[in-house]
Design an enzyme around this catalytic site. Structure first.
Site, PDB file in Angstrom:
ATOM      1  N   HIS A 261      27.935  37.553  62.177  1.00  0.00           N
ATOM      2  CA  HIS A 261      26.831  36.596  62.146  1.00  0.00           C
ATOM      3  C   HIS A 261      26.207  36.623  60.768  1.00  0.00           C
ATOM      4  CE1 HIS A 261      23.216  34.442  63.342  1.00  0.00           C
ATOM      5  NE2 HIS A 261      23.883  34.098  64.427  1.00  0.00           N
ATOM      6  N   ASP A 315      28.371  34.390  71.314  1.00  0.00           N
ATOM      7  CA  ASP A 315      29.531  33.730  71.917  1.00  0.00           C
ATOM      8  C   ASP A 315      30.516  34.701  72.552  1.00  0.00           C
ATOM      9  OD1 ASP A 315      28.826  31.078  71.350  1.00  0.00           O
ATOM     10  OD2 ASP A 315      29.401  31.336  69.264  1.00  0.00           O
TER      11      ASP A 315
END
Ligand code: CMC
Length: 393
Positions: A261, A315
């Site tokens: 991320h 996710d």
């Protein structure tokens, strides 16, 4: 003004000021309007959280009841939107269908009154109410069935699952789905939100704002990753193959989907909550065969890439939750969109409150004062093999 250094992906460049959400990527903290995501997941509902994001504070009981009532009333789609959907190829991706439907809403509500709070509220209500109906309708229509009408006696999440599966959902599944929507509702200025803000800054209509954000969310580096995670777990096939799979990705410099991320350098707090929700579902409905592979992969990635701050993102476990609820893999990203509409709309409203059109600069790297070459003297700049392939396609 000084000339700034170019940062690919605008890493660490502030593009706005916002009071909607806060992320501490080192501590793994996410807050909406100052309230911790764990607390919202435990006590709030998706519609209450949406209200909080969009209007800046938790609603009173009356305000929430009124908001929920308005949303229930606006869930139905116009028959012309359904007719338009009938023309979509059933093999098309549901995100493309959703983008087209969101944009089409603008045809019906074209009057733009961006300084009128009633117009803003109506747009918020319509988008939050109709997007789940669009996703469910496309799912049924591509199977050759008629869409199921929304049920006014069911709350937001239970109604979506009902429209999707043509049966009332188990209450635990409906509550867990609602928590998933809360977790996905907002996440500062990510790619799709930025897209929404850029579109909003031109003072176009909110349906165009949401349609552009849906298109951005669809990519595999953003919302599309949840779908790819399941495909990856399927490809790995068994816990025994985890290390070999990871080594082969690292060798090819391929990204491991659901990891990494821009902001978080620790495990995404949403991934921790989603993992817990997955376990709750497994306890009631049976374990998912891919779960052990996912846990083993998380451990292997931590060993090999933890030093770079690569940990599961939102996710990674969301797909396992949705799979257990019987949601088809290619609907995972549209489900993400159902939730993220709240964040997009909050940023749309915030953008309008202090708008200036986005118009960044660039560092030009091309030719200057180039001659115009007559066509008979030009050399092709196209790759002939590639062109032949495209024409054959
Ligand atoms: N697997 C392996 N290595 C990774 C990964 C990954 N998933 N993510 C980042 N890295 C490495 C990358 O190779 C690079 O290493 P080095 O410095 O040695 O070259 C370093 O970490 C920095 O990576 P980056 O690609 O420059 O980071 P970024 O901030 O530009 O990209 C990201 C962030 C989310 C696009 C990226 O981590 C990624 O592609 N992840 C996989 C796709 C994914 O799961 N996306 C969902 C994102 S979260 C929710 C959402 O937005 O929907």
């Amino acid at each position: 003004m000084s000339i700034c250094e170019y940062k690919p992906g605008l890493e660490n460049i502030p593009a706005t000021q916002s009071s909607i959400s806060f992320v501490d990527g080192q501590q793994g903290i996410l807050e909406y309007r100052g309230i911790n995501i764990e607390e919202l997941g435990q006590y709030s509902s998706f519609l209450e959280t949406s209200y909080l994001l969009i209007w800046g504070g938790l609603p009173t009981e009356e305000e929430l009841a009124e908001f929920e009532h308005e949303i229930r009333y606006h869930r139905r789609l116009k028959y012309r939107i359904r007719d338009m959907m009938k023309c979509f190829p059933e093999s098309g991706h549901p995100m493309d269908a959703l983008q087209a439907c969101a944009a089409a809403l603008g045809l019906f509500y074209s009057r733009r009154a961006l300084d009128n709070p009633a117009y803003i509220r109506a747009a918020v209500v319509r988008l939050l109410a109709k997007i789940p109906t669009m996703v469910a309708a496309f799912q049924l229509m591509r199977k050759g069935n008629d869409p199921v009408q929304p049920r006014d006696d069911l709350d937001y999440s239970a109604n979506f699952l009902y429209m999707l599966n043509e049966r009332e959902p188990d209450p635990l599944a409906a509550r867990i789905f609602d928590i998933c929507l809360i977790l996905h509702a907002e996440h500062t200025i990510n790619a799709s939100t930025f897209s929404a803000m850029v579109t909003a800054s031109t003072l176009t209509d909110p349906y165009a704002v949401v349609a552009s954000a849906v298109g951005t969310l669809a990519g595999p580096l953003h919302g599309g990753a949840n779908e790819e995670v399941i495909e990856m777990l399927e490809e790995i096939g068994s816990v025994d193959n985890v290390h070999a799979y990871l080594d082969s990705c690292l060798e090819r410099k391929a990204k491991i989907m659901g990891f990494g991320h821009r902001v978080y350098k620790v495990k995404d707090p949403r991934a921790t909550i989603l993992q817990d929700l997955a376990e709750q579902l497994f306890e009631k409905f049976g374990r998912d065969e891919y779960y052990d592979i996912a846990v083993a992969l998380e451990q292997a990635v931590a060993e090999k890439l933890g030093h770079k701050g690569i940990y599961p993102n939102v996710d990674f476990y969301s797909g396992l939750v949705y799979r257990k609820m019987g949601i088809p893999t290619d609907l995972f990203t549209p489900v993400f969109a159902i939730a993220r509409v709240a964040g997009w709309l909050a940023h749309w409203k915030e953008q309008l409150a202090e708008n200036r059109i986005f118009r960044p600069t660039q560092i030009y790297t091309g030719a200057r004062n180039a001659p115009y070459i007559p066509s008979e003297k030009r050399q092709s700049t196209q790759d002939k093999d590639l062109l032949a392939g495209l024409i054959a396609e």
